[in-house]
Design a protein around this motif. Structure first.
Motif, PDB file in Angstrom:
ATOM      1  N   VAL A   1      -2.906  21.226 -48.421  1.00  0.00           N
ATOM      2  CA  VAL A   1      -2.302  20.156 -49.226  1.00  0.00           C
ATOM      3  C   VAL A   1      -1.445  19.253 -48.345  1.00  0.00           C
ATOM      4  O   VAL A   1      -1.585  18.024 -48.340  1.00  0.00           O
ATOM      5  N   LEU A   2      -0.528  19.867 -47.603  1.00  0.00           N
ATOM      6  CA  LEU A   2       0.414  19.092 -46.794  1.00  0.00           C
ATOM      7  C   LEU A   2      -0.298  18.360 -45.655  1.00  0.00           C
ATOM      8  O   LEU A   2       0.054  17.227 -45.317  1.00  0.00           O
ATOM      9  N   THR A   3      -1.303  19.001 -45.067  1.00  0.00           N
ATOM     10  CA  THR A   3      -2.066  18.337 -44.007  1.00  0.00           C
ATOM     11  C   THR A   3      -2.793  17.110 -44.536  1.00  0.00           C
ATOM     12  O   THR A   3      -2.805  16.046 -43.896  1.00  0.00           O
ATOM     13  N   ASN A   4      -3.406  17.235 -45.713  1.00  0.00           N
ATOM     14  CA  ASN A   4      -4.097  16.093 -46.307  1.00  0.00           C
ATOM     15  C   ASN A   4      -3.132  14.944 -46.584  1.00  0.00           C
ATOM     16  O   ASN A   4      -3.458  13.773 -46.372  1.00  0.00           O
ATOM     17  N   LEU A   5      -1.940  15.259 -47.083  1.00  0.00           N
ATOM     18  CA  LEU A   5      -0.947  14.214 -47.363  1.00  0.00           C
ATOM     19  C   LEU A   5      -0.454  13.567 -46.074  1.00  0.00           C
ATOM     20  O   LEU A   5      -0.249  12.346 -46.022  1.00  0.00           O
ATOM     21  N   LEU A   6      -0.258  14.360 -45.035  1.00  0.00           N
ATOM     22  CA  LEU A   6       0.166  13.804 -43.743  1.00  0.00           C
ATOM     23  C   LEU A   6      -0.928  12.925 -43.147  1.00  0.00           C
ATOM     24  O   LEU A   6      -0.643  11.845 -42.599  1.00  0.00           O
ATOM     25  N   ASN A   7      -2.181  13.375 -43.243  1.00  0.00           N
ATOM     26  CA  ASN A   7      -3.297  12.562 -42.739  1.00  0.00           C
ATOM     27  C   ASN A   7      -3.382  11.239 -43.485  1.00  0.00           C
ATOM     28  O   ASN A   7      -3.626  10.182 -42.891  1.00  0.00           O
ATOM     29  N   ASN A   8      -3.190  11.305 -44.791  1.00  0.00           N
ATOM     30  CA  ASN A   8      -3.241  10.088 -45.602  1.00  0.00           C
ATOM     31  C   ASN A   8      -2.115   9.130 -45.210  1.00  0.00           C
ATOM     32  O   ASN A   8      -2.311   7.918 -45.076  1.00  0.00           O
ATOM     33  N   ALA A   9      -0.907   9.687 -45.002  1.00  0.00           N
ATOM     34  CA  ALA A   9       0.234   8.858 -44.623  1.00  0.00           C
ATOM     35  C   ALA A   9       0.018   8.225 -43.252  1.00  0.00           C
ATOM     36  O   ALA A   9       0.334   7.046 -43.038  1.00  0.00           O
TER      37      ALA A   9
ATOM     38  N   GLY B   1      -9.195  13.809 -49.949  1.00  0.00           N
ATOM     39  CA  GLY B   1      -7.990  14.536 -49.565  1.00  0.00           C
ATOM     40  C   GLY B   1      -6.962  14.641 -50.667  1.00  0.00           C
ATOM     41  O   GLY B   1      -6.429  15.729 -50.929  1.00  0.00           O
ATOM     42  N   LEU B   2      -6.658  13.525 -51.337  1.00  0.00           N
ATOM     43  CA  LEU B   2      -5.633  13.551 -52.380  1.00  0.00           C
ATOM     44  C   LEU B   2      -6.115  14.300 -53.613  1.00  0.00           C
ATOM     45  O   LEU B   2      -5.325  14.970 -54.292  1.00  0.00           O
ATOM     46  N   TYR B   3      -7.409  14.195 -53.917  1.00  0.00           N
ATOM     47  CA  TYR B   3      -7.977  14.935 -55.048  1.00  0.00           C
ATOM     48  C   TYR B   3      -7.839  16.437 -54.821  1.00  0.00           C
ATOM     49  O   TYR B   3      -7.433  17.185 -55.719  1.00  0.00           O
ATOM     50  N   ILE B   4      -8.159  16.887 -53.614  1.00  0.00           N
ATOM     51  CA  ILE B   4      -8.057  18.315 -53.298  1.00  0.00           C
ATOM     52  C   ILE B   4      -6.598  18.756 -53.284  1.00  0.00           C
ATOM     53  O   ILE B   4      -6.261  19.853 -53.757  1.00  0.00           O
ATOM     54  N   ALA B   5      -5.715  17.910 -52.767  1.00  0.00           N
ATOM     55  CA  ALA B   5      -4.286  18.237 -52.776  1.00  0.00           C
ATOM     56  C   ALA B   5      -3.783  18.447 -54.198  1.00  0.00           C
ATOM     57  O   ALA B   5      -3.023  19.383 -54.475  1.00  0.00           O
ATOM     58  N   LYS B   6      -4.215  17.584 -55.110  1.00  0.00           N
ATOM     59  CA  LYS B   6      -3.807  17.714 -56.513  1.00  0.00           C
ATOM     60  C   LYS B   6      -4.345  19.018 -57.109  1.00  0.00           C
ATOM     61  O   LYS B   6      -3.631  19.724 -57.840  1.00  0.00           O
TER      62      LYS B   6
END
Length: 372
Positions: free
Chosen positions: A267-275, A339-344
């Motif tokens: 989750v956190l990796t996907n959010l960091l990649n997105n940012a 990424g954000l869908y999987i994080a959610k």
């Protein structure tokens, strides 16, 4: 009372039942009243008009086959099918809406004491024909939109896989050269490792998305873990994919809880990649962690272009990608829109929430709250 008159006269009561049923179909989505009703009123009014419109035997046959007399016309039903696909409804849920609409109208109509006279029987036949026609139009546009989304997704996947594959191929060719220096070997090895990490991230996202779409539950293994360690590991993963992006962690101390460490790190990796992907300047991406006795909160901030307000609601839907502005670098090779869908999905499996705020003063901040 004629069925067409009943529909137009009792529109709000029928729509209220439509609202309730749509909310049951998607209990995890907070749908606005306008979004739930969607194009239901337009569909119902078209059905009422259709009941009172004379039709030839040929037109009746075409309708039974789901063939519209005007294939170029944009109807409420056709728009509804496209919208429901974009909202994340399944095809079964779409057809269930029409089944419920059919049953609701008939139940409420008969509750008024209407009997099956020859005239009423004719109205019912026309009503069911119109419902079937509307359903057929919705299914056609739903399927077309789903096919477009799938083809776009595959095109993005094929395009994005070529980058890391080309890097690996070129690095392998370099390593096979005679007399290669150790400095060049280290550089090539680093590029191969980074490209493999990119491809692994993409494959993991594909697997999680496929599992969710097929209705399978995401396997979770909860154990005692330190959220600080998970944050640090996520930054290490993101740094490997974005070596030119500085990441800063603001975490006061260790916080122990029951987590699926691997999933939460994802989750956190996907959010960091997105940012990092949407970072529009040289400012770092920051991760801030805080906790209470009941939960831990992790906020990830970037100062790039803001997310448009009309895109906020859809940001966590699968295969949604924001436009890149001139201020931003090229789209990251892991950007499949998953990424954000999987994080959610993972956050929800932890009993937590994920949200986003994008404002000029604060920048774009994704916040994850997980019970301890």
């Amino acid at each position: 009372m004629k069925l067409s008159t009943f529909i137009t006269s009792n529109m709000q009561e029928i729509l209220t039942e439509w609202d309730h049923f749509a909310s049951i179909l998607e209990p995890e989505r907070i749908l606005s009243k306008k979004e739930i009703r969607d194009h239901a009123e337009q569909i119902l009014r078209a059905i009422a008009v259709d009941i009172d419109t004379r039709q030839s035997p040929g037109e009746q046959l075409d309708k039974s086959r789901g063939m519209s007399s005007d294939k170029t016309a944009t109807t409420g039903a056709s728009i509804h099918g496209t919208a429901r696909q974009g909202d994340g409804f399944t095809l079964l849920q779409l057809t269930a809406e029409y089944r419920a609409l059919r049953a609701t109208v008939q139940r409420l109509w008969f509750a008024l004491g209407n009997e099956l006279s020859p005239e009423h029987s004719a109205d019912l036949i026309r009503f069911n024909e119109a419902i079937d026609q509307a359903l057929a139009e919705s299914v056609v546009t739903y399927s077309a939109q789903a096919t477009l989304a799938r083809d776009t997704f595959l095109a993005i996947l094929g395009h994005d896989l070529r980058g890391p594959l080309a890097t690996i191929a070129l690095s392998g060719s370099l390593l096979s050269q005679p007399g290669i220096k150790m400095e060049a070997v280290a550089t090539a090895a680093s590029r191969i490792k980074r490209s493999a990490s990119v491809m692994n991230s993409m494959v993991n996202d594909l697997l999680e998305y496929a599992r969710a779409e097929l209705g399978g539950e995401m396997p979770m293994t909860f154990a005692t873990a330190d959220i600080l360690d998970i944050c640090q590991a996520a930054i290490a993963d993101a740094s490997a994919l974005h070596p030119n992006c500085p990441f800063l962690l603001d975490a006061p101390e260790s916080t122990i809880g029951e987590f699926d460490r691997v999933r939460l790190q994802q989750v956190l990796t996907n959010l960091l990649n997105n940012a990092a992907q949407y970072r529009g300047d040289e400012k770092p991406v920051t991760m801030t962690m805080s906790s209470t006795a009941q939960s831990v909160m992790v906020a990830i901030r970037n100062s790039g272009a803001l997310i448009p307000k009309d895109a906020i609601d859809a940001i966590f839907d699968p295969m949604v990608q924001l436009a890149i502005t001139n201020e931003q670098p090229a789209r990251a090779p892991t950007s499949l829109g998953l990424g954000l869908y999987i994080a959610k999905t993972i956050t929800a499996a932890h009993g937590g929430t994920i949200s986003v705020v994008s404002e000029k003063l604060t920048g774009t901040v994704f916040t994850v709250v997980i019970p301890l």
